[in-house]
Design a protein around this motif. Structure first.
Motif, PDB file in Angstrom:
ATOM      1  N   GLY A  21       3.152 -56.961 -42.965  1.00  0.00           N
ATOM      2  CA  GLY A  21       1.747 -56.884 -43.390  1.00  0.00           C
ATOM      3  C   GLY A  21       1.631 -57.034 -44.897  1.00  0.00           C
ATOM      4  N   LEU A  22       2.534 -56.383 -45.593  1.00  0.00           N
ATOM      5  CA  LEU A  22       2.531 -56.422 -47.054  1.00  0.00           C
ATOM      6  C   LEU A  22       2.703 -57.854 -47.554  1.00  0.00           C
ATOM      7  N   THR A  23       3.654 -58.540 -46.942  1.00  0.00           N
ATOM      8  CA  THR A  23       3.966 -59.885 -47.397  1.00  0.00           C
ATOM      9  C   THR A  23       2.842 -60.848 -47.036  1.00  0.00           C
ATOM     10  N   LEU A  24       2.214 -60.619 -45.877  1.00  0.00           N
ATOM     11  CA  LEU A  24       1.095 -61.477 -45.477  1.00  0.00           C
ATOM     12  C   LEU A  24      -0.058 -61.320 -46.468  1.00  0.00           C
ATOM     13  N   ILE A  25      -0.376 -60.079 -46.790  1.00  0.00           N
ATOM     14  CA  ILE A  25      -1.477 -59.835 -47.719  1.00  0.00           C
ATOM     15  C   ILE A  25      -1.165 -60.447 -49.078  1.00  0.00           C
ATOM     16  N   PHE A  26       0.068 -60.306 -49.498  1.00  0.00           N
ATOM     17  CA  PHE A  26       0.407 -60.904 -50.789  1.00  0.00           C
ATOM     18  C   PHE A  26       0.301 -62.420 -50.716  1.00  0.00           C
ATOM     19  N   GLY A  27       0.784 -62.986 -49.619  1.00  0.00           N
ATOM     20  CA  GLY A  27       0.772 -64.433 -49.491  1.00  0.00           C
ATOM     21  C   GLY A  27      -0.624 -64.997 -49.648  1.00  0.00           C
ATOM     22  N   VAL A 232      10.372 -58.225 -51.788  1.00  0.00           N
ATOM     23  CA  VAL A 232      10.893 -58.963 -52.932  1.00  0.00           C
ATOM     24  C   VAL A 232      12.220 -59.621 -52.568  1.00  0.00           C
ATOM     25  N   LEU A 233      13.045 -58.896 -51.810  1.00  0.00           N
ATOM     26  CA  LEU A 233      14.313 -59.481 -51.370  1.00  0.00           C
ATOM     27  C   LEU A 233      14.076 -60.767 -50.599  1.00  0.00           C
ATOM     28  N   GLY A 234      13.168 -60.708 -49.658  1.00  0.00           N
ATOM     29  CA  GLY A 234      12.942 -61.856 -48.803  1.00  0.00           C
ATOM     30  C   GLY A 234      12.053 -62.896 -49.430  1.00  0.00           C
ATOM     31  N   GLY A 235      11.418 -62.570 -50.522  1.00  0.00           N
ATOM     32  CA  GLY A 235      10.484 -63.502 -51.134  1.00  0.00           C
ATOM     33  C   GLY A 235       9.076 -63.096 -50.799  1.00  0.00           C
ATOM     34  N   LEU A 236       8.334 -62.668 -51.807  1.00  0.00           N
ATOM     35  CA  LEU A 236       6.960 -62.223 -51.571  1.00  0.00           C
ATOM     36  C   LEU A 236       6.156 -63.328 -50.908  1.00  0.00           C
ATOM     37  N   GLY A 237       5.497 -62.994 -49.830  1.00  0.00           N
ATOM     38  CA  GLY A 237       4.655 -63.982 -49.165  1.00  0.00           C
ATOM     39  C   GLY A 237       5.339 -64.693 -48.011  1.00  0.00           C
TER      40      GLY A 237
END
Lengths: 291, 241, 423, 236, 335
Positions: A21-27, A232-237
């Motif tokens: 969810g975090l990464t989706l929102i950032f994306g 951050v490890l996986g790449g934001l977004g």
């Protein structure tokens, strides 16, 4: 050892789910949602109360928890985050939104504290919490279910973004806000929906975690920081990135602790995190603009 | 004598070549114009000179220093100042504050710096705005502020990136006067502009760029008659008609 | 620029001035009354140990309400007719908050006496502040050794200290080996990485050497750990016969459930009265905690006079049974009241003198595992005894059943060792 | 009343005014050029029509209804489509997906496959590259996607902002031919160009903007020969 | 008699200074003194944070690490080697400044959110380090148990008193010194360059500002002064523990105080602490047991509201009101 690896993979995928969810929102919004942990807590509590009142299976709770967390996220974005987001549109390094999400985090956590008190709560589902043996390796069914839910949810999300009309609109907005609105896409509605989906995934993660975890008002805090590390490890977004980041954390924690004291594994995670940030801030697997 | 000289500057972004083999020379106290259509590579070329971008290859000599690999602040300290096409004021600070930052290049003392800054502001006729926050200025005022800030560093060479864009004809006239006034004080000026009639009235020499390359160079009259230039500006068929 | 900043600065100081005035108004009202004994309580009312703190608070309220309703102090001296006023502050289990709480209580609320703070880590620094101000500090629960023995004059601890806990844990292990004729060789130690856990681990390591057991696992985990499976897997692969555990509340639940889920069953798991004694523990583990041994100072099934009646009244008022937490609070409050009654004064030196002289064994003091409350000159309750309970199924519920020492054991229950289905 | 009529609008970015009292109109089926040097306000004019900016003063009337205070997505629904400068494709979406995004509005969505066929007929090249990510295309191909994406919306009015920018001369010609073809099929077109020869050649009428003012307008072919136009650009 | 605006403001400043110095004389209740210390302590650390978080224009969320470094340095030196905390204070400050530079070198290359995340990881990393290390050689770090500083009688050299009043004056003097340094720096080349680099690094660089260098200097200063507060904290509470001196909550709180007050302004952190801390302390002590969490809920609410309605902090509107008030006073005097 084998069990440790298995546990690392299972836990890792679940950590990954909490970070999706975090990464989706950032994306899409390019906003780091510091309230992630609080949403997770809301998901855990929602699941807990559902199970408490209906006495049914925690996975059934998804029926209620998903819409609940979805609309919570939708309206929080609409009424609290959007005004700040709009006023900061042209700011070079927008941090106002970070601060607003932190404010939301404090509010949600402490609202839960005032409503439910500080005590720890668990649900006991003996049918799924027992470790079962797979080829001589042990893992509780709840984590195995969690693993499959994580993979399924990520897969569904990926499919949704790839093939549905709304999903495509979300991707278009994330790649070029202005061009998207020239296509007739209402970007703020997209943001609301994205935020809703992001928090709904937190709700799912809550239902997945609860059978082998516990819930209390500030439970999100540890997972919050963990999620930052994962994305951050996986790449934001990047959604696959979140899963891979989760797996890395899960494996370090589970396998690493077979060699060093468990309380040191977290330090290892922070060091790896900082190194990645300095060496390759886009993350290990992140492709900018791709989910 | 050349104060600024570039040799075979190339700048690539991935596969895209934004600047191709630019040879460029400016003599002391000269006003030189660079023209070209949108996307011709003028600003990228400027960024290479001012150190905001490092050229992929080539050499830049300024006032006897090889500044090819210098950082922007080092170049600024050597006496090469620039303005930005999209003005970048320190929005939440006053005009005086903005200009004082520039003035600090040559002094350690706030008093000196403020004195210099006030002088510059006066020179550019925006003295009455000195206590206004930069974000509350109008566009022409912002353009002047941008110029004032650069000028406060007391540069030998000034790179002006579209200081006239968005100004009205009467405002352009004022700006041209200011540029000439600056030049009369012994500052060499390189100016980017697309409005040719504007640039022609001040420049002694003009370079024309298209697709990152120099396509013409010479006096304004020469350049305006150059076929390549007309083609680049008005389209193919224009040359024939 | 320069001007502006000075102006802003002066403006802030102005505001400061107003706040001062505002708070000055509070000062007067706070000091208005003085025919009461003010007791400051610092407890974990929120945060990880909140349930223990909240239940302790209930018992304190219960006692004081009754005491004040009966007319307060009746004695010859300044306290005659005085009532008790309780002030509760939340420590959140955070030592720093605890220290500021004590400072607030002493400096702001002018308390005569302080009690608390449940968490050893909080009690340890907080008691120093009380000592600096010569305010008596009565510790009903915190067990960390280092709390006493610092030469403090106004610190009194009713609980046994952790070296006694660990000592008795090892006596119990010896007892188990002898009683069941099993050869116990290997120990596993698992502790939470905080002050509480660390001090147990230190003395376990020493005692293991003395008693001739081999420590084959010595593992700590962070307070914030989200998943204890790695620790459980380590236990599983090391296979210690006896597992000694010290945990806080949340992690105790997580650890116990995870062990059960992975079928990690040593011969016995012996915990140390931390999180395993928290009322939330059995509620959240149930069957998974079956056959766990926990160390305790008190258990409801001890056949003590007056206990049943007390439980009835308390349950009526608060809806819960008395338990270890509430009983610690119970003894603590009654010790304070009993001694104050004798001194009839809030003078800390008189309090100390009387504390050291008293041997409290009658009335409310009959319900404890040990026969009396008496302090040595370090302020340590000298004979604070310990018992071991085992979690067992009674009817259709899991309960803490006293099993050791044998003379205190609940009728019809004996130690089950090694636990069924152990590895 | 004309199909689209802009009356006396003033437009500003924050405090900075860029359009002064601009009026123009377009009739159904016309190709209209708006020409002028950089910074003259051409792009701003288009952005104002498409709702990305709102005028401070004046009105815009389309199909007899005021649209100057509507948001971009509603204006798209009404049928005015803006193909922005610099193409602004979605670089991580395939050509096909980019085109599909063009038909996001409810008027066009159901017919998207049909429309896409038409677009592929117009730009056969795109059909070959349908699965390729837009970010990896060449400049000319990108412009084709941008135009195709505009067409996908089933526009009543299609507005192009510098479609020839950065294209090699031969591609400029192709692009103009394609735009002409679109116009011939009945779509009203507003064309903003720096390359005035190319654009005036295919236009019916044109407006010349200078520093935010309309300074000249009239028949495209006449303007092409007007020395004042040349002067505005070259300063000769 | 006539006063100009400037004079009135100066007089008000003097008056408030006198009041602040006299507070301990009038307020006998040390509980309130304690609250004043808490407030000033947070004013101080938020002001130190402001060097980087305000003027340099990024968002550090790991400043508690510097408090921990300062507290641990002086405490270890004092408890084990008998070195006066005043010396330890300086040592801690220097060590912390060096670490600040080391960590600043790579982190300042990161933008926006990434910078914030890196500082969170740094702060948490330091905390976990202190939690896990028991001993380095013969140096007892205390691990998760923390270190207790024994009270050995009132003494200036040992930096410990029973009374709160010495602490009040020490933190007051520390605050005044730090504010004076801030005012001085912000009116020097350093300040101009720092703010310019924070507002627009590219434009600043083109005016001759070595943005990276000034950010590092700011980081070093911030770390130095924050660490000094760490020593103060250790001697004030007499007990340090990784999770209380190095916690992420503390890091966040420091940042929020400055942000709510108005980051990048000198008055901001002062106003922020003045608004938030008494509120927090009073609700905690007076509502403490009743509604735990209420004050944090209010904090969250204030954060959200301030960001929506006063994104530049409450200083903006308060300064306006104050200036209007002073103007009025001028006109009254004149008429």
């Amino acid at each position: 050892m084998g069990s440790a690896i298995l546990n690392g993979i299972l836990m890792g995928s679940i950590y990954g789910l909490t970070a999706v969810g975090l990464t989706l929102i950032f994306g899409v919004l390019k906003v780091i949602n510091f309230a992630q942990g609080a949403f997770l807590m809301s998901g855990l509590f929602a699941t807990y109360w559902f199970v408490k009142f209906t006495g049914t299976n925690p996975y059934l709770a998804l029926v209620v928890v998903v819409p609940f967390t979805y609309f919570m996220g939708y309206y929080i974005q609409k009424f609290l985050i959007k005004p700040v987001f709009e006023s900061e549109k042209d700011v070079r390094e927008p941090i106002g939104v970070i601060i607003v999400t932190t404010g939301i985090w404090y509010m949600l956590d402490n609202l839960a504290l005032m409503l439910f008190g500080a005590q720890y709560r668990t649900i006991n589902v003996p049918s799924v919490s027992k470790a079962i043996s797979i080829f001589g390796l042990y893992a509780p069914l709840s984590k195995i279910i969690g693993f499959f839910i994580s993979i399924t949810v990520s897969g569904l999300l990926f499919w949704f973004l790839k093939y549905s009309k709304m999903g495509k609109a979300i991707r278009a907005t994330s790649q070029d806000r202005e061009a998207a609105s020239l296509m007739g896409i209402n970007q703020y509605k997209i943001y609301n929906v994205t935020f809703g989906i992001g928090t709904a995934i937190c709700g799912i993660a809550g239902a997945v975690l609860l059978p082998f975890y516990y819930v209390y008002p500030t439970v999100g805090m540890h997972l919050d920081i963990m999620d930052f590390v994962i994305v951050v490890l996986g790449g934001l977004g990047s959604i696959p990135g979140a899963l891979v980041g989760g797996l890395i954390i899960g494996l370090i924690e589970s396998v690493g602790s077979q060699f060093i004291a468990y309380s040191w594994t977290i330090e290892v995670i922070y060091i790896i995190f900082l190194i990645i940030l300095f060496v390759k801030p886009s993350g290990l697997f992140g492709v900018k603009g791709e989910f | 004598m050349a104060i600024l000289k570039t040799e075979k500057i190339i700048k690539k972004f991935g596969g895209l070549v934004a600047v191709k083999n630019m040879d460029f020379e400016v003599n002391e106290k000269e006003i030189v114009g660079i023209i070209g259509a949108n996307g011709a590579g003028k600003t990228t070329f400027f960024n290479c000179i001012s150190g905001n971008l490092e050229p992929t290859s080539g050499r830049i000599i300024f006032d006897g220093h090889n500044i090819t690999k210098y950082k922007p602040y080092q170049i600024a300290k050597l006496g090469l100042a620039r303005t930005f096409q999209v003005v970048k004021p320190f929005a939440n600070k006053t005009v005086l504050y903005n200009v004082t930052v520039g003035a600090f290049v040559k002094t350690q003392h706030k008093k000196d710096a403020i004195e210099k800054a006030e002088e510059t502001i006066n020179f550019l006729n925006i003295y009455e705005k000195k206590n206004v926050l930069a974000k509350n200025l109008t566009l022409p005022e912002r353009k002047r502020l941008e110029l004032a800030r650069a000028l406060a560093t007391r540069p030998k060479l000034l790179l002006l990136d579209e200081v006239m864009a968005g100004l009205r004809p009467d405002e352009i006239k004022d700006m041209l006067k200011i540029i000439e006034k600056i030049n009369n004080h012994g500052v060499t000026i390189v100016i980017i502009e697309h409005i040719m009639q504007v640039i022609m009235s001040v420049s002694k020499r003009i370079y024309a760029m298209n697709f990152g390359e120099k396509i013409a160079c010479g006096t304004p009259e020469e350049v305006a008659k150059n076929k390549n230039v007309i083609k680049a500006y008005l389209g193919d068929e224009y040359v024939i008609s | 620029m320069c001007k502006l900043n000075w102006f802003k600065f002066s403006f802030s100081l102005m505001l400061f001035f107003f706040v001062t005035l505002f708070s000055g108004a509070f000062v007067n009202s706070a000091n208005a009354q003085k025919k009461e004994v003010v007791i400051g309580n610092i407890l974990p009312l929120s945060g990880p140990s909140a349930s223990a703190g909240v239940e302790g608070k209930k018992m304190r309220e219960f006692i004081v309400k009754q005491f004040n309703a009966n007319g307060g102090f009746e004695c010859k001296g300044e306290l005659n007719g005085a009532k008790i006023k309780m002030i509760y502050l939340d420590t959140k289990s955070n030592p720093t908050v605890g220290v500021t709480d004590v400072q607030q209580l002493i400096n702001g609320d002018n308390v005569d006496l302080i009690t608390g703070a449940w968490n050893s880590g909080v009690t340890y620094p907080a008691s120093q502040v009380a000592e600096m101000h010569k305010v008596p500090f009565v510790v009903p629960v915190s067990v960390m050794d280092r709390i006493t023995g610092r030469g403090f004059k106004y610190l009194f601890r009713i609980a046994a200290k952790d070296s006694w806990w660990t000592r008795d844990q090892f006596r119990f292990i010896d007892y188990l080996a002898k009683k069941t004729n099993k050869k116990i060789k290997t120990l596993g130690l698992v502790y939470i990485n905080n002050d509480f856990g660390k001090s147990f681990d230190d003395s376990w390591l020493k005692l293991a050497k003395q008693h001739g057991y081999k420590v084959i696992l010595n593992e700590s985990y962070a307070e914030t750990a989200t998943d204890l499976t790695p620790v459980v897997l380590k236990i599983k692969s090391a296979k210690p016969q006896i597992l000694l555990v010290v945990s806080d509340a949340a992690d105790a639940i997580l650890l116990q459930n995870t062990m059960a889920n992975y079928d990690v069953r040593p011969w016995a798991v012996i915990s140390s009265g931390g999180g395993q004694a928290d009322p939330a523990f059995i509620k959240n583990t149930g069957k998974n905690a079956d056959y766990l041994f926990d160390m305790s100072e008190w258990a409801p099934d001890m056949n003590k006079p007056g206990l049943k009646e007390l439980n009835k009244k308390f349950k009526k008022a608060y809806g819960i049974d008395v338990n270890g937490e509430t009983m610690d609070a119970y003894v603590g409050m009654h010790t304070i009241i009993a001694v104050l009654k004798k001194t009839c004064s809030t003078n800390p030196d008189k309090f100390r003198k009387e504390m050291l002289r008293s041997k409290l064994s009658t009335g409310p003091f009959t319900v404890m595992s040990y026969p009396y409350v008496k302090f040595d000159k370090d302020g340590q309750n000298v004979d604070a005894g310990l018992i071991l309970v085992q979690v067992r199924k009674v009817g259709n519920k899991y309960e803490r059943v006293t099993v050791w020492p044998e003379e205190d054991a609940r009728a019809g229950f004996k130690v089950v060792f090694p636990q069924p289905n152990h590895y | 009343m004309s199909f689209l009529e802009i009356a006396n609008i003033d437009v500003a970015y924050g405090d900075i005014e860029v359009l002064f009292d601009v009026s123009l109109y377009i009739e159904k089926g016309e190709v209209l050029s708006v020409i002028g040097a950089n910074g003259a306000g051409k792009t701003t004019t288009l952005k104002t029509i498409s709702g990305l900016l709102h005028p401070k003063k004046g009105s815009i009337i389309f199909n007899d209804k005021r649209i100057d205070n509507l948001s971009p997505e509603i204006i798209v629904e009404r049928g005015i489509i803006h193909v922005p400068e610099g193409r602004r494709l979605f670089p991580f979406m395939s050509v096909e997906e980019n085109l599909e995004m063009g038909s996001y509005n409810s008027r066009a969505y159901d017919d998207r496959f049909e429309t896409m066929k038409k677009v592929f007929d117009l730009f056969p090249r795109l059909k070959e590259r349908r699965r390729q990510l837009a970010g990896t295309l060449s400049g000319g191909e990108r412009q084709m996607v941008a135009v195709g994406r505009g067409l996908m919306a089933k526009p009543e009015i299609l507005m192009f902002d510098e479609p020839s920018l950065g294209l090699a001369p031969i591609l400029v010609k192709d692009m103009m031919t394609a735009i002409k073809e679109i116009a011939d099929k009945g779509t009203t077109i507003i064309l903003v160009e720096q390359n005035i020869h190319a654009s005036l050649n295919i236009s019916n009428r044109a407006y010349v903007l200078e520093q935010g003012y309309v300074v000249n307008n009239g028949d495209a072919k006449q303007l092409l020969d007007d020395p004042s136009v040349q002067k505005a650009f070259l300063g000769i | 008699m006539k006063f100009s605006e400037k004079q009135i403001k100066l007089i008000l400043l003097m008056l408030s200074a006198i009041v602040v110095f006299l507070i301990p004389v009038f307020i006998k209740n040390q509980g309130y003194i304690q609250i004043f210390i808490v407030v000033m302590f947070f004013m101080y650390i938020a002001t130190a944070w402001n060097f980087v978080g305000g003027f340099a224009g990024v968002l550090p969320l790991g400043n508690a690490a510097f408090i921990a470094i300062g507290a641990y340095t002086s405490t270890i030196l004092f408890v084990q080697y008998g070195i006066s905390p005043w010396v330890g204070m300086l040592a801690g400050g220097i060590i912390s400044a060096i670490i600040g530079i080391i960590i600043g070198l790579p982190t300042f290359k990161l933008r926006g959110a990434y910078f914030a995340l890196a500082t969170i990881a740094f702060g948490e990393g330091i905390k976990v380090l202190f939690q896990n290390i028991d001993k380095i050689g013969s140096v007892n770090v205390g691990g998760a148990r923390g270190i207790l500083i024994s009270y050995s009688g009132d003494s200036f050299a040992n930096f410990q008193w029973v009374s709160r009043i010495p602490y009040y004056y020490i933190i007051l003097v520390m605050l005044i010194i730090l504010l004076a340094i801030t005012v001085f720096l912000m009116n020097s080349k350093m300040g101009y360059y720092l703010i310019a680099g924070g507002e627009d690094p590219e434009a600043a660089a083109s005016l001759g500002v070595n943005v990276a260098k000034y950010k590092l200097i700011a980081m070093a200063l911030s770390a130095f002064f924050t660490a000094i507060a760490g020593t103060f904290y250790a001697q004030w509470i007499l007990y340090i523990l990784p999770k209380s001196v190095g916690s992420i909550d503390l890091s966040f709180e420091i940042a929020f105080i400055a942000i709510i007050g108005g980051r990048g302004t000198i008055i901001g952190p002062i106003l922020g602490a003045l608004l938030l801390k008494p509120l927090g302390e009073l609700t905690r002590t007076y509502l403490g047991g009743a509604l735990p969490g209420l004050h944090l809920f209010i904090l969250g609410l204030i954060l959200v509201l301030v960001m929506i309605y006063q994104p530049r902090g409450i200083q903006e509107v308060l300064t306006k009101i104050f200036n209007r008030f002073v103007k009025k006073m001028v006109t009254i005097k004149r008429s």
